[in-house]
Scaffold this motif. Structure first.
Motif, PDB file in Angstrom:
ATOM      1  N   HIS A 408      31.161  47.632  38.546  1.00 16.41           N
ATOM      2  CA  HIS A 408      30.808  46.212  38.655  1.00 16.41           C
ATOM      3  C   HIS A 408      31.849  45.496  39.518  1.00 16.41           C
ATOM      4  N   PRO A 409      31.440  44.620  40.421  1.00 16.90           N
ATOM      5  CA  PRO A 409      32.403  43.979  41.330  1.00 16.90           C
ATOM      6  C   PRO A 409      33.465  43.132  40.636  1.00 16.90           C
ATOM      7  N   VAL A 432      38.192  45.582  29.429  1.00 11.17           N
ATOM      8  CA  VAL A 432      38.042  45.525  30.885  1.00 11.17           C
ATOM      9  C   VAL A 432      39.242  44.833  31.520  1.00 11.17           C
ATOM     10  N   VAL A 433      39.753  45.459  32.582  1.00 16.40           N
ATOM     11  CA  VAL A 433      40.726  44.799  33.451  1.00 16.40           C
ATOM     12  C   VAL A 433      39.927  44.119  34.561  1.00 16.40           C
ATOM     13  N   PRO A 434      39.893  42.775  34.593  1.00 18.81           N
ATOM     14  CA  PRO A 434      39.039  42.096  35.574  1.00 18.81           C
ATOM     15  C   PRO A 434      39.604  42.168  36.983  1.00 18.81           C
ATOM     16  N   ALA A 435      38.730  42.003  37.962  1.00 18.44           N
ATOM     17  CA  ALA A 435      39.166  41.908  39.353  1.00 18.44           C
ATOM     18  C   ALA A 435      39.978  40.631  39.545  1.00 18.44           C
ATOM     19  N   ALA A 436      40.761  40.604  40.593  1.00 18.95           N
ATOM     20  CA  ALA A 436      41.709  39.497  40.791  1.00 18.95           C
ATOM     21  C   ALA A 436      41.008  38.147  40.886  1.00 18.95           C
ATOM     22  N   ASP A 437      39.845  38.094  41.502  1.00 20.76           N
ATOM     23  CA  ASP A 437      39.211  36.810  41.775  1.00 20.76           C
ATOM     24  C   ASP A 437      37.941  36.560  40.971  1.00 20.76           C
ATOM     25  N   ARG A 438      37.638  37.431  39.980  1.00 18.76           N
ATOM     26  CA  ARG A 438      36.391  37.265  39.237  1.00 18.76           C
ATOM     27  C   ARG A 438      36.609  37.605  37.768  1.00 18.76           C
TER      28      ARG A 438
END
Length: 485
Positions: A408-409, A432-438
Motif C-alpha cells: 500500500h502506498p 504499520v510503519v506509515p510512509a513519510a507523507d501519508r
C-alpha cells in the motif's frame, strides 16, 4: 480386519435399513434410501471414468444427496478435493483446478458465475439419475492412494493441501467404537440429533457426522446455522461450534433466554477457548462444551470434556511429546513444542516436498504449537511457533497479509499478529510503519486485503508504529508488539 474406508460407512447405512439417519428440509431419509443415493452417484462417477488416481472436486452443501456424493467419491477410490465455504472466488478456483471433474449441487461456478475452472462439471442431480442396481457398492480405494486433499491457507496466500491416504482414513477413530477414547465415547453418547451445516465435504463436519451415525444418531441439516434458532427448530442435541459463534450464542441467550434443554454437546474446535469464556458458557448452557484440539495434518489430538478444568484439552489418546528446541522431550509442567503421532495423520503436503519434510518428521507431525502436559497428563496450550491467525476455525498465515499491506502506498512496513476476538475467536491486528507523507486508514487496508485474500484475513485493528521492536537475533519481535497493544 477393518474394511477399507468408506466400507464401514456403507455398512452403517445398510444396517440402519428403514431407520431415519438424515433429516433435511422436512424430509426424513432412511439408511436404505441414503445407501441407494450413494450407489447411484458411485455408478454415475464410474460411468464417467472416475476411480483410483483420478481427482474429483466437491462443491456441495449439507443435504443427504451431498452426503451420498461425498461417500460415493470415496467409494470409487478417487482423490477428493473438498471446497469449504469462506474462500475467495480465486481460492475456490485454484482448488477446483486441482481436479479433473467437479461435482456440485450449485447452479454456478465460483462466486455464482457460469465459469468453471475444471473441464467437466457434473451436476449432482444428473448423477442421482443413474440406475440403482441394489447391490452393495464396490469399494475401490487402495490403502496408499491419496483419498483426499484438505486445504488450509498457505504461507504464500495460495491454499496448501494436506494429503491423507485411504489407509489413514480407515484408521480414523470415528467409525471404530471399540477404539473410541473415553472423551469421544462420552461425546458419542450425546449425538442423538447432530446439526450439520456448511459442507459435508469438510474434514470436521464429516468426521463428527460419521461419529453421530456410528453412535446411532441422526444428522439434521441447517444452512445457514442461525443459533440458537436452528438448535430449537431441529431439536438438536449436538453440533460443532467455533469460539466466536459460542461467544455470540452465550451473549444472545443472556439477553433473550431460550429453552435448550435438549442440547447435550457443543464441540468447540479450531482455536483456543479462553478459560473465562469456557466458564461463562458452562453457566449459561450447562455442562455441554467439549473442546477439541487437532490440526488438518493430524485429525483429533485431544478433547476436553465438560468435566475437565477450563483451558485444558484433556488427556491426549495419541502419541504426544512436548519437546525442547533441541528436540528432546521435556518434563511435565515444562513448555515446549508439541509433536504427535495419530492413526489418521496426513502423509505430507501435495506437491510440496520441502514443506512436508519440515512438518512430517520421522513419523511424527510437528504441530508448531507450544504447550505442556501437567502431572495428570492433561494437555495445555500456551502459544504457537508459526505466524498464523485462526479465524472462525480456519488457519490463515500472516505472511501474505503483511506482504500485501506493505504494498500500500501509505505503508512502509507491516506486521500482523493474532488477537482474541469476540466474534471470530481470533482476528488480525496490523502494526504499520506509515510512509513519510501519508497515514494509512484501516478501512483502506481492510478493503485491499479483502479483495485479494478474503475478509477473514483483513485487519480488524490498526496500530501505527515508528519502528518494529527486534529480538536479540534481529528479527521482528511480535510478542512485544502484542504485549504493547
Amino acid at each position: 480386519m477393518t474394511e477399507q474406508f468408506p466400507g464401514p460407512v456403507l455398512d452403517l447405512l445398510e444396517t440402519a435399513g428403514d431407520r431415519t439417519v438424515f433429516e433435511h428440509d422436512g424430509r426424513e431419509v432412511s439408511g436404505r434410501q441414503l445407501l441407494g443415493m450413494t450407489r447411484q452417484v458411485a455408478s454415475g462417477l464410474r460411468q464417467r471414468g472416475l476411480g483410483p488416481g483420478r481427482a474429483v472436486a466437491l462443491l456441495l452443501g449439507v443435504g443427504p444427496e451431498a452426503f451420498a456424493a461425498v461417500v460415493a467419491a470415496y467409494t470409487v477410490g478417487a482423490r477428493v478435493v473438498g471446497v469449504r465455504p469462506g474462500m475467495t472466488d480465486d481460492q475456490q478456483a485454484a482448488l477446483l483446478r486441482e481436479a479433473e471433474v467437479t461435482v456440485t449441487d450449485r447452479p454456478g461456478g465460483p462466486g455464482g458465475t457460469d465459469h468453471w475452472p475444471t473441464d467437466v462439471v457434473l451436476p449432482l442431480g444428473e448423477l442421482l439419475a443413474a440406475p440403482d442396481d441394489g447391490l452393495r457398492p464396490r469399494v475401490s480405494g487402495r490403502p496408499q492412494d491419496v483419498a483426499r486433499l484438505i486445504h488450509t491457507s498457505g504461507s504464500t496466500g495460495v491454499p496448501k493441501a494436506c494429503a491423507q491416504t485411504y489407509a489413514a482414513m480407515t484408521a480414523a477413530w470415528a467409525l471404530r467404537p471399540e477404539d473410541w477414547p473415553p472423551a469421544v465415547r462420552e461425546l458419542a453418547g450425546r449425538l442423538d440429533r447432530f446439526l450439520v451445516f456448511g459442507t459435508l465435504a469438510s474434514q470436521v463436519m464429516l468426521e463428527y457426522g460419521l461419529l453421530a451415525l456410528a453412535s446411532g444418531g441422526v444428522l439434521v441439516s441447517a444452512d445457514p446455522p442461525d443459533l440458537p434458532g436452528a438448535l430449537v427448530r431441529h431439536r438438536a442435541t449436538a453440533s460443532v461450534i467455533t469460539v466466536g459463534r459460542l461467544n455470540r450464542l452465550v451473549a444472545e441467550l443472556r439477553s433473550a433466554p431460550v429453552d435448550l434443554g435438549g442440547l447435550r454437546a457443543l464441540m468447540v474446535s479450531g482455536s483456543p477457548l479462553e478459560p473465562g469464556r469456557a466458564r461463562a458458557a458452562a453457566r449459561v448452557l450447562g455442562p455441554v462444551v467439549f473442546h477439541g484440539y487437532g490440526q488438518t495434518e493430524t485429525g483429533m489430538i485431544s478433547m476436553a470434556t465438560p468435566a475437565d478444568p477450563p483451558g485444558s484439552l484433556g488427556v491426549p489418546p495419541v502419541d504426544l511429546e512436548v519437546r525442547d528446541p533441541s528436540g528432546r522431550p521435556v518434563a511435565a509442567g515444562t513448555e515446549g513444542e508439541i509433536f504427535v503421532r495419530t492413526p489418521s495423520q496426513g502423509c505430507g503436503y501435495w506437491g510440496r516436498p520441502g514443506l512436508s519434510d519440515e512438518v512430517f518428521v520421522n513419523g511424527w507431525v510437528r504441530t508448531r504449537d507450544l504447550g505442556s502436559l501437567d502431572a495428570q497428563g492433561r494437555l495445555w496450550l500456551s502459544g504457537r511457533t508459526r505466524d498464523v491467525v485462526i479465524v472462525d476455525a480456519n488457519v490463515y498465515y500472516t505472511g501474505p497479509v503483511e506482504r500485501l499491506l506493505a504494498r500500500h502506498p501509505a505503508v512502509t512496513e507491516a506486521y500482523v499478529v493474532a488477537v482474541p476476538d469476540e466474534a471470530t475467536g481470533e482476528a488480525v491486528h496490523a502494526f504499520v510503519v506509515p510512509a513519510a507523507d501519508r497515514v494509512p486508514a484501516l478501512d483502506d487496508l481492510r478493503a485491499l486485503v479483502t479483495a485479494q485474500l478474503g475478509a477473514s484475513c483483513a485487519p480488524t485493528r490498526l496500530t501505527l508504529i515508528d519502528e518494529v521492536p527486534l529480538t536479540a537475533a534481529g528479527k521482528p519481535d511480535k510478542r512485544r508488539l502484542t504485549l504493547g497493544s
